[in-house]
Write an enzyme that holds these catalytic residues in place. Structure first.
Site, PDB file in Angstrom:
ATOM      1  N   ALA A   1       0.878  10.268 -41.711  1.00  0.00           N
ATOM      2  CA  ALA A   1      -0.053  10.988 -40.845  1.00  0.00           C
ATOM      3  C   ALA A   1      -0.544  12.267 -41.513  1.00  0.00           C
ATOM      4  O   ALA A   1      -1.732  12.609 -41.444  1.00  0.00           O
ATOM      5  CB  ALA A   1       0.618  11.302 -39.511  1.00  0.00           C
TER       6      ALA A   1
ATOM      7  N   ALA B   1       4.560  20.223 -45.825  1.00  0.00           N
ATOM      8  CA  ALA B   1       3.260  19.546 -45.939  1.00  0.00           C
ATOM      9  C   ALA B   1       2.441  19.992 -47.149  1.00  0.00           C
ATOM     10  O   ALA B   1       1.299  19.553 -47.303  1.00  0.00           O
ATOM     11  CB  ALA B   1       2.417  19.690 -44.676  1.00  0.00           C
ATOM     12  N   ALA B   2       2.998  20.809 -48.036  1.00  0.00           N
ATOM     13  CA  ALA B   2       2.253  21.182 -49.240  1.00  0.00           C
ATOM     14  C   ALA B   2       1.990  19.958 -50.112  1.00  0.00           C
ATOM     15  O   ALA B   2       0.871  19.747 -50.593  1.00  0.00           O
ATOM     16  CB  ALA B   2       3.020  22.243 -50.024  1.00  0.00           C
ATOM     17  N   GLY B   3       3.017  19.129 -50.313  1.00  0.00           N
ATOM     18  CA  GLY B   3       2.840  17.931 -51.111  1.00  0.00           C
ATOM     19  C   GLY B   3       1.881  16.938 -50.475  1.00  0.00           C
ATOM     20  O   GLY B   3       1.070  16.311 -51.162  1.00  0.00           O
ATOM     21  N   ASP B   4       1.957  16.804 -49.147  1.00  0.00           N
ATOM     22  CA  ASP B   4       1.045  15.896 -48.453  1.00  0.00           C
ATOM     23  C   ASP B   4      -0.386  16.409 -48.509  1.00  0.00           C
ATOM     24  O   ASP B   4      -1.336  15.620 -48.645  1.00  0.00           O
ATOM     25  CB  ASP B   4       1.479  15.735 -46.994  1.00  0.00           C
ATOM     26  CG  ASP B   4       2.809  15.015 -46.869  1.00  0.00           C
ATOM     27  OD1 ASP B   4       3.156  14.237 -47.774  1.00  0.00           O
ATOM     28  OD2 ASP B   4       3.511  15.243 -45.866  1.00  0.00           O
TER      29      ASP B   4
END
Length: 304
Positions: A40, A244-247
């Site tokens: 998501a 969520a930095a990688g996402d």
């Protein structure tokens, strides 16, 4: 179009003074509830970066389902491929310390029963991109990758959480995205002695024909693609938390590729998105939009 097949979660996030050790209890003052899940998150990141995005996955029939999908729906992600199952909506339990580091425990719930049936029914083509992660069953990931490869599109695998990828899955992947720990797991799974992410990236590109991107946190990114090395620093930002930095990197990187950017420019957009996500709390609430990604990427180009 970008199709994301992956997890959909609710994140329960608590700030703590420091992360607990084994067997230790650490108290936090409260908690916040945010939509999350790597699938998501990456779908929302790609959409906010400007791509047309469809998400395929599963949620429960419980009270968390609508919250988990709310921001995706608000930003225009196509959710027609999200199944409603009897299992509970997936959940992540996240602790964040005062320096922005985190510990995460994920309960799979409905994600463990996710299937790519809706993806197989889509009119996929050579211009499409599939984003995969490792929070849904490996067999379902393989089926999704094979469907996209058969349609002539590109497959990007974010090897997170880290696990050994099956040989059949690797044969359908065009681009691999890993952090430093995931790069080590990948090398070990392949029986390679390399411990440096760049060495693994170079070998994966040369021997398997799979471009590999290794994200290095504040140190930026290193990648090998078609025999070409890419090494880019991260923009300097004030870190609030790294959730969520990688996402955000992965979604913005994929969106740039889908829009026709070359590999290096896609890396710059990914870095800008990941850096911006670090300046805000939460998972999906921290994911940046296209205009600010473009602005930070341009600023980084001028200062390098």
């Amino acid at each position: 179009m970008i199709v994301v097949f992956g997890s959909i979660n609710i994140d329960l996030v608590t700030p703590v003074e420091r992360l607990p050790g084994a067997g230790e209890t650490v108290l936090g003052p409260g908690y916040a509830i945010h939509p999350g899940g790597k699938g998501a998150n990456q779908a929302l990141a790609a959409r906010r970066a400007g791509a047309d995005v469809a998400l395929v996955g599963a949620v429960g029939r419980d009270g968390f389902a609508e919250t988990a999908l709310a921001l995706l729906a608000a930003d225009g992600v196509d959710l027609s491929g999200v199944a409603r199952l009897d299992e509970p909506t997936g959940a992540a339990f996240i602790a964040i310390d005062r320096d922005g580091a985190n510990q995460i425990i994920v309960a799979a719930g409905a994600n463990a029963a996710a299937e790519p049936d809706a993806l197989r029914r889509m009119p996929l083509g050579a211009k499409d991109v599939l984003l995969l992660q490792c929070e849904v069953p490996a067999a379902a990931n393989l089926a999704a990758a094979q469907a996209m490869k058969a349609a002539g599109g590109r497959v990007i695998l974010n090897l997170a959480p880290a696990e050994a990828p099956a040989a059949a899955l690797l044969s359908s992947v065009h681009i691999m995205i890993v952090n430093e720990h995931e790069a080590l797991v990948l090398a070990q799974a392949l029986g390679w002695p390399e411990r440096d992410p760049e060495a693994t990236a170079q070998r994966l590109d040369a021997e398997r024909g799979i471009a590999m991107v290794a994200t290095l946190g504040a140190a930026g990114v290193v990648a090998w693609q078609g025999g070409t090395r890419h090494r880019l620093p991260a923009p300097q930002v004030t870190v609030v938390d790294t959730v969520a930095a990688g996402d955000s990197f992965t979604g913005a990187f994929a969106a740039a590729l889908a829009a026709g950017s070359d590999f290096a420019q896609a890396l710059r957009h990914g870095l800008a998105a990941g850096s911006l996500a670090c300046t805000r709390p939460g998972a999906q609430p921290s994911i940046p939009y296209g205009a600010e990604i473009t602005a930070l990427a341009a600023e980084s180009d001028r200062t390098q």
